[in-house]
Design an enzyme around this catalytic site. Structure first.
Site, PDB file in Angstrom:
ATOM      1  N   HIS A  63      43.884  37.762  59.060  1.00  0.00           N
ATOM      2  CA  HIS A  63      44.148  38.489  60.300  1.00  0.00           C
ATOM      3  C   HIS A  63      45.639  38.521  60.566  1.00  0.00           C
ATOM      4  CE1 HIS A  63      43.144  34.297  61.100  1.00  0.00           C
ATOM      5  NE2 HIS A  63      44.083  34.312  62.042  1.00  0.00           N
ATOM      6  N   GLN A  78      46.755  28.309  59.697  1.00  0.00           N
ATOM      7  CA  GLN A  78      45.549  29.151  59.717  1.00  0.00           C
ATOM      8  C   GLN A  78      44.342  28.320  60.128  1.00  0.00           C
ATOM      9  OE1 GLN A  78      44.512  31.083  55.962  1.00  0.00           O
ATOM     10  NE2 GLN A  78      43.174  32.562  57.013  1.00  0.00           N
ATOM     11  N   ASP A  88      42.391  38.751  70.783  1.00  0.00           N
ATOM     12  CA  ASP A  88      42.300  37.302  70.635  1.00  0.00           C
ATOM     13  C   ASP A  88      41.791  36.738  71.963  1.00  0.00           C
ATOM     14  OD1 ASP A  88      43.049  34.445  70.426  1.00  0.00           O
ATOM     15  OD2 ASP A  88      44.148  35.078  68.645  1.00  0.00           O
ATOM     16  N   ILE A  89      40.745  35.919  71.918  1.00  0.00           N
ATOM     17  CA  ILE A  89      40.179  35.396  73.172  1.00  0.00           C
ATOM     18  C   ILE A  89      41.009  34.239  73.752  1.00  0.00           C
ATOM     19  CG2 ILE A  89      37.793  36.172  72.855  1.00  0.00           C
ATOM     20  CD1 ILE A  89      37.144  33.350  71.818  1.00  0.00           C
ATOM     21  N   HIS A 128      48.261  38.843  63.624  1.00  0.00           N
ATOM     22  CA  HIS A 128      48.413  38.765  65.077  1.00  0.00           C
ATOM     23  C   HIS A 128      49.435  39.818  65.511  1.00  0.00           C
ATOM     24  CE1 HIS A 128      46.658  34.588  65.493  1.00  0.00           C
ATOM     25  NE2 HIS A 128      47.038  34.518  64.240  1.00  0.00           N
TER      26      HIS A 128
HETATM   27  P1  AMP Z   1      45.053  31.555  62.979  1.00  0.00           P
HETATM   28  O1  AMP Z   1      45.791  30.290  63.333  1.00  0.00           O
HETATM   29  O2  AMP Z   1      46.031  32.629  62.537  1.00  0.00           O
HETATM   30  O3  AMP Z   1      43.932  31.332  61.996  1.00  0.00           O
HETATM   31  O4  AMP Z   1      44.483  32.091  64.341  1.00  0.00           O
HETATM   32  C1  AMP Z   1      43.134  32.282  64.640  1.00  0.00           C
HETATM   33  C2  AMP Z   1      43.109  32.997  65.959  1.00  0.00           C
HETATM   34  O5  AMP Z   1      41.783  33.419  66.192  1.00  0.00           O
HETATM   35  C3  AMP Z   1      43.545  32.147  67.164  1.00  0.00           C
HETATM   36  O6  AMP Z   1      44.612  32.806  67.812  1.00  0.00           O
HETATM   37  C4  AMP Z   1      42.287  32.087  68.029  1.00  0.00           C
HETATM   38  O7  AMP Z   1      42.582  32.120  69.399  1.00  0.00           O
HETATM   39  C5  AMP Z   1      41.530  33.322  67.577  1.00  0.00           C
HETATM   40  N1  AMP Z   1      40.075  33.295  67.723  1.00  0.00           N
HETATM   41  C6  AMP Z   1      39.235  32.300  67.351  1.00  0.00           C
HETATM   42  N2  AMP Z   1      37.949  32.660  67.589  1.00  0.00           N
HETATM   43  C7  AMP Z   1      37.995  33.918  68.098  1.00  0.00           C
HETATM   44  C8  AMP Z   1      36.994  34.851  68.528  1.00  0.00           C
HETATM   45  N3  AMP Z   1      35.688  34.558  68.495  1.00  0.00           N
HETATM   46  N4  AMP Z   1      37.410  36.054  69.000  1.00  0.00           N
HETATM   47  C9  AMP Z   1      38.717  36.361  69.049  1.00  0.00           C
HETATM   48  N5  AMP Z   1      39.706  35.530  68.661  1.00  0.00           N
HETATM   49  C10 AMP Z   1      39.351  34.324  68.186  1.00  0.00           C
END
Ligand code: AMP
Length: 142
Positions: free
Chosen positions: A103, A97, A34-35, A105
């Site tokens: 995904h 989300q 996760d970035i 975490h």
């Molecule tokens: P969610 O709330 O479960 O949909 O979380 C989405 C996650 O994706 C968040 O923790 C973001 O920080 C992460 N995220 C968004 N864009 C990217 C990316 N390009 N590469 C890696 N992680 C990402």
């Protein structure tokens, strides 16, 4: 429920159209950092099959993701000398989300250290490079 959108950012990562800090891949799942990590080594495990979230993924594909999360959890304990692991999965906006390719975490935890809020801070690329290398080494060591 809204249909799966193949233009979502994680679908682009899967197709190699967008960069990521990849740590693991098998026939069914792909994992990358996760970035905006909520803890050091925060990793996302995604199915290769298109699925928006837990409400449209097949039981079999979800089981593959869970298995992948377990693999990452064990490696992260060793790689980061973690003391615990949080696994989370959000489905639909009401649940928090924001990216609509399922995904899981996987977040290493340390005694007395709180998770950062979701998406609060973009991590330094050098730190992400180093964390990815540590996790890959732990995965390879088995
Ligand atoms: P969610 O709330 O479960 O949909 O979380 C989405 C996650 O994706 C968040 O923790 C973001 O920080 C992460 N995220 C968004 N864009 C990217 C990316 N390009 N590469 C890696 N992680 C990402």
């Amino acid at each position: 429920m809204t249909a799966y959108d193949p233009q979502n950012i994680f679908a682009k990562i899967l197709r190699g159209e967008f960069p990521c800090y990849k740590v693991y891949e098998n026939d069914h799942v792909f994992a990358f950092l996760d970035i905006m990590p909520r803890s050091p080594g925060h990793t996302l495990v995604i199915p290769k099959a298109p699925a928006r979230n837990i409400l449209d993924i097949s039981a079999e594909d979800f089981a593959h993701v869970a298995r992948g999360a377990r693999t990452i959890a064990h490696a992260a304990m060793r790689a980061f000398k973690a003391e615990g692991i949080v696994v989370q999965q959000f489905s639909e906006p009401a649940a928090g989300q924001v990216v609509y390719h399922l995904h899981m975490h996987v977040m290493p935890r340390f005694d007395g250290v709180a998770l950062l809020p979701p998406q609060s801070r973009k991590e330094d690329p050098a730190v992400l490079e180093s964390h990815a290398a540590q996790l890959i080494a732990a995965l390879q060591a088995g």
